[in-house]
Design an enzyme around this catalytic site. Structure first.
Site, PDB file in Angstrom:
ATOM      1  N   HIS A  10     -43.959 -13.217  12.107  1.00 57.52           N
ATOM      2  CA  HIS A  10     -43.925 -13.332  10.736  1.00 57.52           C
ATOM      3  C   HIS A  10     -44.113 -15.580  11.160  1.00 57.52           C
ATOM      4  O   HIS A  10     -43.876 -15.789  11.757  1.00 57.52           O
ATOM      5  CB  HIS A  10     -42.505 -13.404  10.516  1.00 57.52           C
ATOM      6  CG  HIS A  10     -43.063 -13.770   8.472  1.00 57.52           C
ATOM      7  ND1 HIS A  10     -42.950 -14.696   8.030  1.00 57.52           N
ATOM      8  CD2 HIS A  10     -42.781 -12.190   7.830  1.00 57.52           C
ATOM      9  CE1 HIS A  10     -42.911 -14.149   6.719  1.00 57.52           C
ATOM     10  NE2 HIS A  10     -43.096 -13.185   6.454  1.00 57.52           N
ATOM     11  N   HIS A  11     -45.002 -15.977   9.670  1.00 58.61           N
ATOM     12  CA  HIS A  11     -45.472 -17.247   9.530  1.00 58.61           C
ATOM     13  C   HIS A  11     -44.296 -17.931   9.429  1.00 58.61           C
ATOM     14  O   HIS A  11     -44.860 -19.022   9.558  1.00 58.61           O
ATOM     15  CB  HIS A  11     -46.786 -16.728   8.528  1.00 58.61           C
ATOM     16  CG  HIS A  11     -47.563 -17.974   8.821  1.00 58.61           C
ATOM     17  ND1 HIS A  11     -47.070 -19.762   9.089  1.00 58.61           N
ATOM     18  CD2 HIS A  11     -48.760 -18.458   8.173  1.00 58.61           C
ATOM     19  CE1 HIS A  11     -48.330 -19.954   8.420  1.00 58.61           C
ATOM     20  NE2 HIS A  11     -49.519 -20.020   8.251  1.00 58.61           N
ATOM     21  N   ALA A  12     -42.967 -17.894   8.881  1.00 60.83           N
ATOM     22  CA  ALA A  12     -42.130 -18.657   8.475  1.00 60.83           C
ATOM     23  C   ALA A  12     -41.515 -18.989   9.812  1.00 60.83           C
ATOM     24  O   ALA A  12     -40.912 -19.557   9.676  1.00 60.83           O
ATOM     25  CB  ALA A  12     -40.417 -17.564   8.151  1.00 60.83           C
TER      26      ALA A  12
ATOM     27  N   ALA B 192     -52.542 -18.738  12.318  1.00 61.36           N
ATOM     28  CA  ALA B 192     -51.595 -18.883  11.245  1.00 61.36           C
ATOM     29  C   ALA B 192     -51.471 -20.469  11.084  1.00 61.36           C
ATOM     30  O   ALA B 192     -51.066 -20.888   9.478  1.00 61.36           O
ATOM     31  CB  ALA B 192     -50.094 -19.769  12.336  1.00 61.36           C
TER      32      ALA B 192
ATOM     33  N   MET C 250     -47.102 -11.629   5.125  1.00 60.37           N
ATOM     34  CA  MET C 250     -47.468 -12.839   5.661  1.00 60.37           C
ATOM     35  C   MET C 250     -46.792 -12.830   7.219  1.00 60.37           C
ATOM     36  O   MET C 250     -46.906 -13.899   7.540  1.00 60.37           O
ATOM     37  CB  MET C 250     -46.303 -14.032   4.522  1.00 60.37           C
ATOM     38  CG  MET C 250     -46.781 -14.536   3.405  1.00 60.37           C
ATOM     39  SD  MET C 250     -48.091 -15.275   3.416  1.00 60.37           S
ATOM     40  CE  MET C 250     -48.658 -14.965   1.988  1.00 60.37           C
TER      41      MET C 250
END
Lengths: 462, 462
Positions: free
Chosen positions: A139-141, A199, A22
């Site tokens: 990371h998308h987080a 994203a 991700m």
């Protein structure tokens, strides 16, 4: 430092597995500054690596905390090692763009280790034409936060003589940042298009998660489109192929002017024709048209089909690509009609409906486990095509001219291909990210896109 | 395919964390065959990658199985992607050995993803002298098996004209393997020295785990040596530095002949002098001598100090390196005496005592959590130095001459440096693997080793 992780970021962390890393990525190509020596790439690498203080965002990693009952929290990496995150790489001979895309495919297909801060940047030398590349992955987080965007935005300058700009991950006082020429330039700077926008193209805003439960059963016309089953819509693997190329926006504008369509229509028609050829060659073209999800800004004007106008407030339109039509002009016309209808449908929906539809479109990988919706709704589209405006003027990284910027996005189960385009300095940069095993010879789409642009020019008489 | 994981392998999987990746590695340097073209590295990469059937060992990865009550089991990777495991890389300019060692340091410092089979191989081009390198890494949980050794052994040939040798990870009928010229040649082939032996140097045989509990309190003279506290014996980080170089064995043999010592004594004396200089420069040399654990074959003859004579039956000797002595000749003499005493002590121990002592020496990282011995025994030595005989004749990989083979081992908490040497074709190849943060400028040890060899020659009058 222990901080809670917001629910959206948790969703991205939980949804991740070996088949679906991700993280989003950006590939940037630079021309060395005038007078740069042989060791320029090394110097650039050292600039990126030798950062006095790292910004907190780039220091934290997720951890299950026993103290908080097994919840995921952000903790600061106590053994942060910049050399793990900022790397100096080189391409094998002959150093063509092909070798660069191979390397990016490999880097993009590898998961970030959750025991370390969730980002990497690679300064890449060895292109035979002397250009320098930078591949960044995050990371998308992490990339969802406004602070991340702010940090990433301010690393490029419109001034070719500007030096000593900090690395994106450096902690720095506000005063160091380039003064924005205008607000638009800031929100669409190059690094944002390379990283942040890819994203957004798969992003799931927290508000959507919260509102979706109430509204998932409010069917909309946009959702009830029929999307044929294709090889694009399978369970995927963790193998990635990245393909990228750019074309002059002027060519698309000329086609648009001659046919009464928008630049974005032309981009979608290029994708349509390319997908038609690609699937035909694999003997896998469905009889009915492919449907693409196209993210649009919720407050977008009729003339501007972009998801880039601030924040995560993006809606999506389901566009019939016309891949069942033989003639390039017919496909462009079909795309134009479908986009117009979609925008009209979107304007007639309530905000909650729009949010719900957008969430469905954008993040099935996350919603499926979160809301156990599998079976409730069928995938309403075959692929995602995003087109995000970027900076219109030439930008520089410490004197190195940015030549192109290509987003790498996140293929997911049922959605093996993601096409994200961004404009920069008069060029439309296409980034195609797919599962290498589900979609063989993905790189062929580049020449198909080129052929289709030529065919559209011919059809439009320009 | 679901298979139980043997307890030793489980121990290595469990002991692994971000600070202590539990893989071993091998760096091999090759000369291109006569008449090889520009794209030779690419061809070699394709040979390594395009394998018809992968051997089961290289297809399995560990997984916690719910069906077996949360136990770790081996399962076959259903989405095995050879391009994830076999990679083609290049060195940045100027392509010195320094850039190669930097890349190996980085690769060796990165954990293998447990969701995929636990190995990687990198074909590396870009050395300015045209040599080709191969870095291979494999988890200690895999390399322990006899089947792994067998597979890895048979990939090189003594015949420069031999072609079409399979990749180490290819499944192949026995008949394809090179017929062994003699048994010794098989058990000490180059890949074994590069990979397998560095595993052995930290290895913990299953039998040791089983017998250790009974015998841990039987103190032995070898264990009661006093080892000073040094910067080597701290908690480490996950950052790695790898340094490697080789020297002609003839130079060591000449010193040994002139002084009545063995080649292995000279190797240890080189390490002693180099460590003395290195620690002095850091103002960290202890007053009393460093103690090194030196693995030896349990059935080793007096004259052959090796752990390579088959299987995991290795004992260890605690050797006083004489780093407190100013004179190179005195240090060589001290090493010689300490080795002799150690071998005598070893011969007077019972097999169980030897096993227990060896286990203590070899795998504190695993034993500590397994047997909760922390505090019960103090670390009996400061570093590990292994010297493992390799092939004496020139070997080839599909026509490419192997020029050198350097093992990369596993630093652990309390043991920040591992020196593993292997002989090959008249050269002694040193591989130094350390924690980059605990041991700054680790690569300086290479020039210190060189200086010490010269000093020993001078002292011995050769």
């Amino acid at each position: 430092m222990v901080n809670p992780i917001d629910p959206t970021a948790v969703a991205f962390l939980m949804a991740e597995n070996r088949r679906m890393p991700m993280h989003v990525g950006g590939l940037q190509l630079f021309r060395k500054p005038e007078g740069a020596g042989r060791s320029y790439a090394t110097e650039l690498y050292h600039q990126m690596r030798d950062v006095e203080t790292i910004a907190p965002l780039f220091l934290k990693h997720p951890k299950r905390s026993i103290r908080t009952g097994g919840q995921l929290v952000w903790v600061e990496d106590e053994q942060f090692d910049i050399e793990h995150h900022v790397r100096h790489s080189a391409l094998p001979k002959p150093g063509r763009v092909r070798e660069l895309l191979d390397l990016c495919s490999r880097l993009h297909g590898t998961r970030l280790a959750p025991e370390r801060p969730l980002w990497e940047a690679h300064v890449i030398e060895g292109l035979r034409d002397g250009r320098i590349a930078m591949y960044t992955k995050i990371h998308h987080a992490l990339v969802d936060g406004v602070s991340a965007m702010r940090l990433l935005q301010s690393v490029l300058s419109t001034d070719p003589d500007r030096r000593d700009m900090p690395a994106p991950w450096a902690l720095r006082p506000r005063a160091v940042q380039d003064p924005p020429a205008n607000a638009d330039e800031v929100t669409t700077s190059a690094l944002r298009t390379a990283l942040g926008i890819s994203a957004e193209a798969v992003g799931l805003p927290g508000a959507m998660v919260r509102t979706l439960r109430k509204s998932v059963r409010n069917e909309t016309s946009a959702l009830s489109l029929y999307a044929p089953r294709t090889i694009l819509n399978q369970t995927i693997t963790g193998s990635r192929r990245f393909a990228a190329q750019d074309w002059p926006i002027e060519r698309m504008r000329a086609i648009g002017k001659a046919t009464g369509t928008t630049i974005n229509d032309v981009v979608l028609a290029m994708c349509s024709g390319a997908m038609r050829t690609y699937l035909s060659e694999l003997d896998a073209l469905p009889d009915s048209t492919l449907v693409s999800m196209v993210p649009v800004g919720l407050n977008a004007k009729q003339s501007q089909l972009a998801s880039a106008d601030g924040g995560n407030a993006v809606g999506s339109i389901m566009v019939k690509l016309g891949t069942d039509l033989d003639d390039p002009a017919d496909r462009l016309s079909a795309v134009h009609t479908s986009m117009r209808d979609g925008k009209e449908a979107l304007s007639s929906m309530t905000p909650v409906q729009i949010l719900a539809m957008s969430a469905l479109g954008q993040a099935p990988a996350i919603l499926t486990p979160l809301l156990r919706m599998q079976g409730l709704v069928r995938p309403p589209y075959n692929l995602i095509i995003s087109n995000v405006p970027g900076p219109r003027t030439t930008h520089y990284l410490n004197g190195a001219q940015l030549l192109g910027t290509y987003p790498l996005s996140i293929p997911i189960d049922g959605m093996a291909l993601n096409i994200t385009c961004t404009s920069y300095d008069g060029h439309m940069c296409f980034g195609l990210t797919g599962c290498r095993r589900t979609l063989p010879h993905l790189q062929r789409l580049l020449s198909h896109l080129d052929d289709e642009l030529t065919a559209l020019e011919k059809a439009a008489g320009v």
